[in-house]
Design a protein around this motif. Sequence first.
Motif, PDB file in Angstrom:
ATOM      1  N   ALA A   1       0.847  -1.197   0.000  1.00 55.52           N
ATOM      2  CA  ALA A   1       0.000   0.000   0.000  1.00 55.52           C
ATOM      3  C   ALA A   1       0.878   1.241   0.000  1.00 55.52           C
ATOM      4  O   ALA A   1       1.802   1.358   0.807  1.00 55.52           O
ATOM      5  CB  ALA A   1      -0.916  -0.003   1.217  1.00 55.52           C
ATOM      6  N   VAL A   2       0.572   2.169  -0.908  1.00 50.28           N
ATOM      7  CA  VAL A   2       1.387   3.369  -1.082  1.00 50.28           C
ATOM      8  C   VAL A   2       0.487   4.601  -1.033  1.00 50.28           C
ATOM      9  O   VAL A   2      -0.580   4.619  -1.644  1.00 50.28           O
ATOM     10  CB  VAL A   2       2.154   3.334  -2.422  1.00 50.28           C
ATOM     11  CG1 VAL A   2       2.965   4.619  -2.621  1.00 50.28           C
ATOM     12  CG2 VAL A   2       3.056   2.102  -2.499  1.00 50.28           C
ATOM     13  N   LEU A   3       0.937   5.629  -0.303  1.00 47.13           N
ATOM     14  CA  LEU A   3       0.213   6.901  -0.229  1.00 47.13           C
ATOM     15  C   LEU A   3       1.053   7.997  -0.860  1.00 47.13           C
ATOM     16  O   LEU A   3       2.220   8.187  -0.515  1.00 47.13           O
ATOM     17  CB  LEU A   3      -0.076   7.272   1.227  1.00 47.13           C
ATOM     18  CG  LEU A   3      -0.668   8.677   1.459  1.00 47.13           C
ATOM     19  CD1 LEU A   3      -2.074   8.776   0.869  1.00 47.13           C
ATOM     20  CD2 LEU A   3      -0.687   9.041   2.946  1.00 47.13           C
TER      21      LEU A   3
ATOM     22  N   GLN B   1      -5.790   4.317   7.325  1.00 51.91           N
ATOM     23  CA  GLN B   1      -5.006   3.094   7.220  1.00 51.91           C
ATOM     24  C   GLN B   1      -3.511   3.360   7.327  1.00 51.91           C
ATOM     25  O   GLN B   1      -3.061   4.489   7.448  1.00 51.91           O
ATOM     26  CB  GLN B   1      -5.302   2.395   5.887  1.00 51.91           C
ATOM     27  CG  GLN B   1      -4.731   3.117   4.667  1.00 51.91           C
ATOM     28  CD  GLN B   1      -4.951   2.344   3.378  1.00 51.91           C
ATOM     29  OE1 GLN B   1      -5.885   2.630   2.653  1.00 51.91           O
ATOM     30  NE2 GLN B   1      -4.090   1.386   3.098  1.00 51.91           N
ATOM     31  N   ARG B   2      -2.735   2.282   7.310  1.00 46.13           N
ATOM     32  CA  ARG B   2      -1.280   2.368   7.298  1.00 46.13           C
ATOM     33  C   ARG B   2      -0.754   1.926   5.941  1.00 46.13           C
ATOM     34  O   ARG B   2      -1.416   1.177   5.217  1.00 46.13           O
ATOM     35  CB  ARG B   2      -0.678   1.502   8.413  1.00 46.13           C
ATOM     36  CG  ARG B   2      -0.941   2.042   9.821  1.00 46.13           C
ATOM     37  CD  ARG B   2      -0.392   1.106  10.879  1.00 46.13           C
ATOM     38  NE  ARG B   2      -0.626   1.624  12.217  1.00 46.13           N
ATOM     39  CZ  ARG B   2       0.265   2.306  12.937  1.00 46.13           C
ATOM     40  NH1 ARG B   2       1.471   2.534  12.413  1.00 46.13           N
ATOM     41  NH2 ARG B   2      -0.026   2.735  14.142  1.00 46.13           N
ATOM     42  N   PHE B   3       0.460   2.355   5.638  1.00 44.05           N
ATOM     43  CA  PHE B   3       1.028   2.125   4.315  1.00 44.05           C
ATOM     44  C   PHE B   3       2.441   1.561   4.421  1.00 44.05           C
ATOM     45  O   PHE B   3       3.129   1.742   5.430  1.00 44.05           O
ATOM     46  CB  PHE B   3       1.064   3.436   3.524  1.00 44.05           C
ATOM     47  CG  PHE B   3      -0.285   4.067   3.338  1.00 44.05           C
ATOM     48  CD1 PHE B   3      -1.077   3.749   2.241  1.00 44.05           C
ATOM     49  CD2 PHE B   3      -0.775   4.971   4.272  1.00 44.05           C
ATOM     50  CE1 PHE B   3      -2.325   4.317   2.082  1.00 44.05           C
ATOM     51  CE2 PHE B   3      -2.022   5.557   4.118  1.00 44.05           C
ATOM     52  CZ  PHE B   3      -2.801   5.219   3.016  1.00 44.05           C
TER      53      PHE B   3
ATOM     54  N   SER C   1      -8.163  15.765   2.022  1.00 45.41           N
ATOM     55  CA  SER C   1      -7.805  15.820   3.433  1.00 45.41           C
ATOM     56  C   SER C   1      -6.899  17.006   3.695  1.00 45.41           C
ATOM     57  O   SER C   1      -6.053  17.356   2.875  1.00 45.41           O
ATOM     58  CB  SER C   1      -7.102  14.524   3.860  1.00 45.41           C
ATOM     59  OG  SER C   1      -6.778  14.535   5.233  1.00 45.41           O
ATOM     60  N   ASP C   2      -7.078  17.626   4.856  1.00 47.61           N
ATOM     61  CA  ASP C   2      -6.179  18.673   5.330  1.00 47.61           C
ATOM     62  C   ASP C   2      -5.149  17.992   6.207  1.00 47.61           C
ATOM     63  O   ASP C   2      -5.426  17.636   7.345  1.00 47.61           O
ATOM     64  CB  ASP C   2      -6.962  19.719   6.115  1.00 47.61           C
ATOM     65  CG  ASP C   2      -6.103  20.927   6.486  1.00 47.61           C
ATOM     66  OD1 ASP C   2      -4.951  20.998   6.032  1.00 47.61           O
ATOM     67  OD2 ASP C   2      -6.592  21.795   7.224  1.00 47.61           O
ATOM     68  N   GLY C   3      -3.952  17.759   5.679  1.00 49.19           N
ATOM     69  CA  GLY C   3      -2.988  16.907   6.361  1.00 49.19           C
ATOM     70  C   GLY C   3      -3.438  15.458   6.277  1.00 49.19           C
ATOM     71  O   GLY C   3      -4.044  15.038   5.288  1.00 49.19           O
ATOM     72  N   LEU C   4      -3.183  14.692   7.325  1.00 52.08           N
ATOM     73  CA  LEU C   4      -3.517  13.259   7.325  1.00 52.08           C
ATOM     74  C   LEU C   4      -4.806  12.968   8.100  1.00 52.08           C
ATOM     75  O   LEU C   4      -5.090  11.823   8.419  1.00 52.08           O
ATOM     76  CB  LEU C   4      -2.353  12.461   7.933  1.00 52.08           C
ATOM     77  CG  LEU C   4      -1.081  12.405   7.068  1.00 52.08           C
ATOM     78  CD1 LEU C   4       0.121  11.974   7.898  1.00 52.08           C
ATOM     79  CD2 LEU C   4      -1.271  11.470   5.891  1.00 52.08           C
ATOM     80  N   SER C   5      -5.600  14.003   8.351  1.00 51.38           N
ATOM     81  CA  SER C   5      -6.766  13.847   9.219  1.00 51.38           C
ATOM     82  C   SER C   5      -7.790  12.843   8.705  1.00 51.38           C
ATOM     83  O   SER C   5      -8.484  12.192   9.493  1.00 51.38           O
ATOM     84  CB  SER C   5      -7.446  15.203   9.432  1.00 51.38           C
ATOM     85  OG  SER C   5      -7.941  15.715   8.200  1.00 51.38           O
ATOM     86  N   GLU C   6      -7.914  12.694   7.382  1.00 53.64           N
ATOM     87  CA  GLU C   6      -8.920  11.800   6.813  1.00 53.64           C
ATOM     88  C   GLU C   6      -8.356  10.421   6.457  1.00 53.64           C
ATOM     89  O   GLU C   6      -9.058   9.603   5.860  1.00 53.64           O
ATOM     90  CB  GLU C   6      -9.525  12.434   5.553  1.00 53.64           C
ATOM     91  CG  GLU C   6     -10.104  13.824   5.767  1.00 53.64           C
ATOM     92  CD  GLU C   6     -11.142  13.867   6.863  1.00 53.64           C
ATOM     93  OE1 GLU C   6     -12.150  13.137   6.747  1.00 53.64           O
ATOM     94  OE2 GLU C   6     -10.950  14.626   7.834  1.00 53.64           O
TER      95      GLU C   6
ATOM     96  N   LEU D   1       2.515   4.485   8.891  1.00 53.73           N
ATOM     97  CA  LEU D   1       3.396   3.536   8.210  1.00 53.73           C
ATOM     98  C   LEU D   1       3.353   2.188   8.912  1.00 53.73           C
ATOM     99  O   LEU D   1       3.327   2.109  10.153  1.00 53.73           O
ATOM    100  CB  LEU D   1       4.835   4.064   8.187  1.00 53.73           C
ATOM    101  CG  LEU D   1       5.136   5.171   7.184  1.00 53.73           C
ATOM    102  CD1 LEU D   1       6.497   5.791   7.449  1.00 53.73           C
ATOM    103  CD2 LEU D   1       5.058   4.643   5.743  1.00 53.73           C
ATOM    104  N   ARG D   2       3.375   1.140   8.125  1.00 50.01           N
ATOM    105  CA  ARG D   2       3.445  -0.205   8.674  1.00 50.01           C
ATOM    106  C   ARG D   2       4.867  -0.497   9.167  1.00 50.01           C
ATOM    107  O   ARG D   2       5.787   0.280   8.934  1.00 50.01           O
ATOM    108  CB  ARG D   2       3.046  -1.222   7.595  1.00 50.01           C
ATOM    109  CG  ARG D   2       1.587  -1.125   7.171  1.00 50.01           C
ATOM    110  CD  ARG D   2       1.289  -2.008   5.974  1.00 50.01           C
ATOM    111  NE  ARG D   2      -0.133  -1.961   5.619  1.00 50.01           N
ATOM    112  CZ  ARG D   2      -0.636  -2.459   4.487  1.00 50.01           C
ATOM    113  NH1 ARG D   2       0.182  -3.032   3.593  1.00 50.01           N
ATOM    114  NH2 ARG D   2      -1.932  -2.382   4.245  1.00 50.01           N
TER     115      ARG D   2
END
Length: 343
Positions: free
Chosen positions: A207-209, A267-269, A259-264, A300-301
């Motif tokens: 999984a990649v963000l 999951q982990r990536f 999303s404003d930052g990581l608020s939304e 992050l995972r």
Amino acid sequence: MNTTLHATSQVLERHDNLFEQQHLVVAGQLADAYPLQLLEQVASLQICCNHFGHYQYFSEQSHSKLSCQFSAQAQLQENSNALLFFMPKAKQEAAYLFACILPQLQQGAEIFVVGENRGGVKGCEKLLASYGIKLNKIDSARRCSLYFGTLNQTVPAFQLEPWFEHFEVALPAKTLQVKSLPGVFNHGKLDEGSQLLLEQLPAMHGAVLDFGCGAGIIGASQALLYPIQISLLDVSAYAIASTQATLKENAIAGTVIASDGLSEVKQRFDFIVSNPPFHAGIATQYETTETFLAQAKQHLRENGELWIVANSFLQYESLIKQHFSRYETKLDNKKFKILRCCV
């Protein structure tokens, strides 16, 4: 949302009476919560947000006269008879917004444009002249100007597709087709920082963000090259629409997150990749990226990696040390740095 009034809003405060009983539309580069001060004067207030954080803030305000939306293509109420426009720095973004909004206003609608002189507010005169709108400057203070005009002619209906810039990004054995709208970072081209990051990224898996995805270049390119589950995030409505168009153009399946930052992000990536923003309007602003760097580890995972590109003058290493036990500089050409951080 900033509750301290920006200089443009301080100018507008001198003219609150101009908006009495108007069905007012507010759009452009909002800088603070000033529009809420108009709720007692106006008949109704529609706020068109292109910044997700602003949309969240205004959505939380409960008032019968207030409505707001987050979209790259605003949809106005039929009774809209006045526009308060905060002039963006990018002239092409302003042109795009006028083309979208003006056709939906009533004939005879009053147009107010405010902006910083050094931010190019004077450019609104030429942009609106093409719609037959003659602007008059009605105030000038705090290095800002306020203009007024009236819409007296029919404006052609807005068409989204012609506003997309199309370009290609060459990848190893592949080519990414990119579509971007005005208002997106480095609209219409691949910026140098992202190019360097693409050249340094390792083979991706899991999984990649793509944080601060813009037109989706970094994330979409990795999804073309590797069998990954890609998510792409941005605070900008223009970026969200552009990324969706880029994914569709390349037949890539991905999750696009406003999303404003990581608020939304829930999951982990395995990887987070980013060319993070450091500008807000015409000012340099570090808060968004500093918050992102502080929170990224939580998303992050185990053995996950964060890869970012940053201008060399931005000293992010001291902040990274507070949250990551391991990091390294993969490239530093004195203009840009590529940083790899490991959980």
